[in-house]
Design a protein around this motif. Structure first.
Motif, PDB file in Angstrom:
ATOM      1  N   ALA A  22       0.853  -1.185   0.000  1.00 45.56           N
ATOM      2  CA  ALA A  22       0.000   0.000   0.000  1.00 45.56           C
ATOM      3  C   ALA A  22       0.889   1.235   0.000  1.00 45.56           C
ATOM      4  N   PRO A  23       0.394   2.330  -0.587  1.00 45.12           N
ATOM      5  CA  PRO A  23       1.196   3.543  -0.564  1.00 45.12           C
ATOM      6  C   PRO A  23       1.451   3.979   0.876  1.00 45.12           C
ATOM      7  N   ILE A  24       2.647   4.373   1.145  1.00 41.29           N
ATOM      8  CA  ILE A  24       3.022   4.780   2.500  1.00 41.29           C
ATOM      9  C   ILE A  24       2.952   6.297   2.580  1.00 41.29           C
ATOM     10  N   ALA A  25       2.148   6.754   3.516  1.00 40.52           N
ATOM     11  CA  ALA A  25       2.049   8.191   3.720  1.00 40.52           C
ATOM     12  C   ALA A  25       3.343   8.667   4.362  1.00 40.52           C
ATOM     13  N   GLN A  26       3.927   9.695   3.780  1.00 39.08           N
ATOM     14  CA  GLN A  26       5.208  10.136   4.304  1.00 39.08           C
ATOM     15  C   GLN A  26       5.304  11.640   4.515  1.00 39.08           C
ATOM     16  N   TRP A  27       4.184  12.336   4.434  1.00 39.51           N
ATOM     17  CA  TRP A  27       4.198  13.789   4.592  1.00 39.51           C
ATOM     18  C   TRP A  27       3.156  14.201   5.617  1.00 39.51           C
ATOM     19  N   ALA A  28       3.412  15.283   6.313  1.00 47.97           N
ATOM     20  CA  ALA A  28       2.472  15.820   7.293  1.00 47.97           C
ATOM     21  C   ALA A  28       2.677  17.331   7.375  1.00 47.97           C
ATOM     22  N   VAL A  29       1.712  17.997   7.979  1.00 48.74           N
ATOM     23  CA  VAL A  29       1.840  19.420   8.278  1.00 48.74           C
ATOM     24  C   VAL A  29       2.054  19.515   9.782  1.00 48.74           C
ATOM     25  N   GLU A  30       3.175  20.090  10.178  1.00 48.54           N
ATOM     26  CA  GLU A  30       3.461  20.277  11.601  1.00 48.54           C
ATOM     27  C   GLU A  30       3.075  21.692  11.997  1.00 48.54           C
ATOM     28  N   VAL A  31       2.256  21.781  13.034  1.00 42.30           N
ATOM     29  CA  VAL A  31       1.830  23.077  13.567  1.00 42.30           C
ATOM     30  C   VAL A  31       2.618  23.327  14.838  1.00 42.30           C
ATOM     31  N   LYS A  32       3.309  24.455  14.885  1.00 40.62           N
ATOM     32  CA  LYS A  32       4.167  24.781  16.029  1.00 40.62           C
ATOM     33  C   LYS A  32       3.339  25.410  17.149  1.00 40.62           C
ATOM     34  N   LEU A  33       3.653  25.018  18.358  1.00 39.62           N
ATOM     35  CA  LEU A  33       3.044  25.626  19.537  1.00 39.62           C
ATOM     36  C   LEU A  33       3.690  26.978  19.794  1.00 39.62           C
ATOM     37  N   GLY A  34       2.871  27.960  20.132  1.00 36.70           N
ATOM     38  CA  GLY A  34       3.416  29.251  20.542  1.00 36.70           C
ATOM     39  C   GLY A  34       4.010  29.127  21.939  1.00 36.70           C
ATOM     40  N   LYS A  35       4.857  30.051  22.319  1.00 33.14           N
ATOM     41  CA  LYS A  35       5.534  29.984  23.624  1.00 33.14           C
ATOM     42  C   LYS A  35       4.540  29.978  24.785  1.00 33.14           C
ATOM     43  N   THR A  36       3.436  30.701  24.635  1.00 34.67           N
ATOM     44  CA  THR A  36       2.460  30.788  25.724  1.00 34.67           C
ATOM     45  C   THR A  36       1.201  29.980  25.438  1.00 34.67           C
ATOM     46  N   GLN A  37       1.206  29.199  24.391  1.00 35.77           N
ATOM     47  CA  GLN A  37       0.010  28.467  23.979  1.00 35.77           C
ATOM     48  C   GLN A  37       0.024  27.043  24.537  1.00 35.77           C
ATOM     49  N   ALA A  38      -1.111  26.631  25.072  1.00 36.88           N
ATOM     50  CA  ALA A  38      -1.245  25.269  25.578  1.00 36.88           C
ATOM     51  C   ALA A  38      -1.578  24.326  24.427  1.00 36.88           C
TER      52      ALA A  38
END
Length: 119
Positions: free
Chosen positions: A38-54
């Motif tokens: 099966a095709p292997i998923a190899q990409w994602a979108v990484e969302v960075k946490l802000g310094k004060t964000q939970a």
């Protein structure tokens, strides 16, 4: 189940006097399972946490705007990811939609390392 059917077919051919080594070999070959990768998923979108964000605030904000995310922990560091995607283009499209809908959000397309869980 498939092997039972094949064995029944082989027995039927033998019982009818139509035993043919060629037919038996074809029946056996048909019963063998072929492996399809099966095709292997190899990409994602990484969302960075802000310094004060939970983390919970970020994931709630994403979900509120229709983006389903998951948390991946690598060596004690939490990463918020969207995806996985089979192609870099699909991940880039999701990133564009994300940055269009949400302001002040740092995100990037990343390639998932081999052997790491995609979800």
């Amino acid at each position: 189940m498939r092997k039972v059917i094949v064995m029944t077919a082989i027995l039927a051919l033998t019982a009818c006097g139509q035993e043919s080594n060629d037919k038996i070999q074809r029946a056996k070959a048909a019963s063998e399972t072929s492996t399809v990768q099966a095709p292997i998923a190899q990409w994602a979108v990484e969302v960075k946490l802000g310094k004060t964000q939970a983390l919970s605030d970020l994931t709630a904000r994403l979900l509120e705007h229709g983006f389903s995310s998951y948390i991946y922990v690598d060596e004690g560091v939490q990463h918020v990811l969207l995806g996985p995607f089979n192609t870099q283009e699909q991940a880039q499209e999701k990133l564009t939609r994300l940055t269009t809908k949400l302001d002040n959000l740092e995100a990037a397309v990343i390639e998932l390392p081999p052997g790491k869980p995609a979800h």
